[in-house]
Write a protein that holds these residues in place. Structure first.
Motif, mmCIF file in Angstrom:
data_model
loop_
_atom_site.group_PDB
_atom_site.id
_atom_site.type_symbol
_atom_site.label_atom_id
_atom_site.label_comp_id
_atom_site.label_asym_id
_atom_site.label_seq_id
_atom_site.Cartn_x
_atom_site.Cartn_y
_atom_site.Cartn_z
ATOM 1 N N ARG A 166 0.248 -6.231 -44.203
ATOM 2 C CA ARG A 166 0.229 -4.996 -43.305
ATOM 3 C C ARG A 166 2.396 -4.563 -43.503
ATOM 4 O O ARG A 166 2.291 -3.782 -42.960
ATOM 5 N N ILE A 167 2.860 -6.535 -43.214
ATOM 6 C CA ILE A 167 4.458 -5.203 -43.384
ATOM 7 C C ILE A 167 4.568 -4.218 -44.865
ATOM 8 O O ILE A 167 5.185 -2.880 -44.552
ATOM 9 N N ASP A 168 4.281 -5.007 -46.277
ATOM 10 C CA ASP A 168 3.582 -3.856 -47.158
ATOM 11 C C ASP A 168 3.814 -2.441 -46.668
ATOM 12 O O ASP A 168 4.269 -1.313 -47.087
ATOM 13 N N GLN A 169 2.270 -2.245 -46.053
ATOM 14 C CA GLN A 169 1.600 -1.223 -45.498
ATOM 15 C C GLN A 169 2.817 -0.333 -44.028
ATOM 16 O O GLN A 169 2.371 0.428 -43.946
ATOM 17 N N ALA A 170 3.264 -0.744 -43.261
ATOM 18 C CA ALA A 170 4.210 -0.846 -42.803
ATOM 19 C C ALA A 170 5.354 -0.642 -43.642
ATOM 20 O O ALA A 170 5.887 1.554 -43.445
ATOM 21 N N CYS A 171 6.023 -0.791 -44.436
ATOM 22 C CA CYS A 171 6.741 -0.014 -45.767
ATOM 23 C C CYS A 171 6.424 1.255 -46.153
ATOM 24 O O CYS A 171 7.171 2.221 -46.181
ATOM 25 N N PHE A 172 5.006 1.406 -46.531
ATOM 26 C CA PHE A 172 4.839 2.407 -47.727
ATOM 27 C C PHE A 172 4.760 3.669 -46.165
ATOM 28 O O PHE A 172 4.676 4.240 -46.666
ATOM 29 N N LEU A 173 4.339 3.244 -45.499
ATOM 30 C CA LEU A 173 4.027 4.200 -43.968
ATOM 31 C C LEU A 173 5.384 4.956 -43.541
ATOM 32 O O LEU A 173 5.410 6.659 -44.002
ATOM 33 N N TRP A 174 6.479 4.166 -43.603
ATOM 34 C CA TRP A 174 7.823 4.240 -43.561
ATOM 35 C C TRP A 174 7.988 5.634 -44.534
ATOM 36 O O TRP A 174 8.489 7.005 -44.213
ATOM 37 N N GLY A 175 8.410 4.715 -45.844
ATOM 38 C CA GLY A 175 8.613 5.897 -46.534
ATOM 39 C C GLY A 175 7.747 7.249 -47.238
ATOM 40 O O GLY A 175 8.433 8.309 -47.263
ATOM 41 N N ILE A 176 6.619 7.668 -46.974
ATOM 42 C CA ILE A 176 6.184 8.630 -46.945
ATOM 43 C C ILE A 176 5.996 9.422 -46.317
ATOM 44 O O ILE A 176 6.354 10.428 -45.603
ATOM 45 N N ILE A 177 6.248 9.050 -44.807
ATOM 46 C CA ILE A 177 6.712 9.956 -43.826
ATOM 47 C C ILE A 177 8.308 10.019 -43.425
ATOM 48 O O ILE A 177 8.301 11.404 -43.363
ATOM 49 N N SER A 178 9.199 9.521 -43.996
ATOM 50 C CA SER A 178 10.733 9.352 -44.169
ATOM 51 C C SER A 178 10.519 10.739 -45.061
ATOM 52 O O SER A 178 11.218 11.819 -45.273
ATOM 53 N N ALA A 179 9.925 10.794 -46.074
ATOM 54 C CA ALA A 179 9.852 11.688 -47.584
ATOM 55 C C ALA A 179 9.557 12.702 -47.181
ATOM 56 O O ALA A 179 9.862 14.375 -46.991
ATOM 57 N N ILE A 180 8.075 12.786 -46.184
ATOM 58 C CA ILE A 180 7.528 14.586 -45.967
ATOM 59 C C ILE A 180 9.123 15.129 -44.977
ATOM 60 O O ILE A 180 8.742 16.451 -44.936
ATOM 61 N N ILE A 181 9.249 14.292 -43.921
ATOM 62 C CA ILE A 181 10.094 15.072 -43.207
ATOM 63 C C ILE A 181 11.753 15.516 -43.496
ATOM 64 O O ILE A 181 11.352 16.946 -43.099
ATOM 65 N N PHE A 182 11.844 14.815 -44.458
ATOM 66 C CA PHE A 182 13.316 14.907 -45.269
ATOM 67 C C PHE A 182 13.010 16.186 -46.255
ATOM 68 O O PHE A 182 13.611 17.067 -46.465
#
Length: 224
Positions: free
Chosen positions: A54-70
């Motif tokens: 689940r920690i890995d999944q949280a990292c994936f989530l943040w990585g994707i969201i960060s890319a989308i935003i910027f």
């Protein structure tokens, strides 16, 4: 038992573990709530065998969201006010998702503190960003990328300290280095920032980092 394994007082930054390494087989980890296993095999040939906690999944989530935003900020023809609203929704969704994904791990006190620190940093960054957009704070508007790189570096440094991980320390230093690079990339600051923040989070999700197998939550260190 887990706390004793993960946070042995005799090892702060333990150099007996690789900084980053490939994960073990999907079947070499105990069952954990919410664990994702991926094992693709063609005949006798294993194409990929890995796992995502689940920690890995949280990292994936943040990585994707960060890319989308910027990347949206860089390329999408959307006014800043609307972008601020979209970013707010995505950031809040990512924060909630991170807390939900890491709930099981928060039984370990340092993990709870790390998650709390990241929530505080992300919410603070969101508030500052939105205020700078809606009130036209020029200096902050021209330094939003640096702001988010600073916030992420603080999160990684704190995580490195609490989890005794050199990998997180390295990520924090990379984000600080990113700030130094921003003046030289001209109009591409959002792409550079989104790539650095997103790639770092995805890398930590994909690889196993040096915190006494906390990534896999093993009861004992397994051989490579």
């Amino acid at each position: 038992m887990v706390q004793d394994l993960l946070f042995n007082k005799n090892n702060f930054f333990s150099d007996d573990l690789p900084l980053l390494r490939r994960k073990q087989s999907a079947f070499e980890i105990e069952d954990l709530p919410g664990l994702w296993r991926i094992h693709w095999q063609l005949g006798d040939t294993i194409l990929i065998s890995t796992f995502y906690t689940r920690i890995d999944q949280a990292c994936f989530l943040w990585g994707i969201i960060s890319a989308i935003i910027f990347f949206t900020a860089q390329f999408a023809p959307i006014n800043w006010s609307l972008q601020a609203l979209l970013w707010s929704v995505l950031t809040v969704a990512g924060t909630v998702g991170m807390v939900e994904r890491s709930h099981y791990w928060q039984m370990i006190e340092p993990i709870s503190q790390v998650v709390g620190a990241w929530v505080l940093l992300m919410v603070s960054g969101l508030v500052i960003t939105d205020l700078s957009i809606f009130f036209g704070w020029g200096y902050l508007l021209t330094h939003l990328c640096a702001l988010w790189l600073v916030l992420n570096s603080l999160g990684y440094f704190y995580s490195s300290w609490k989890l005794r991980s050199r990998a997180f320390l390295l990520m924090g230093l990379l984000h600080l280095a990113g700030i130094a690079v921003l003046p030289y990339v001209g109009a591409w600051q959002f792409v550079v920032t989104g790539t650095l923040i997103g790639f770092s989070a995805l890398l930590l999700a994909e690889l196993q980092w040096d915190s006494h197998d906390i990534c896999a939550h093993l009861a004992a260190q397994q051989p490579n």
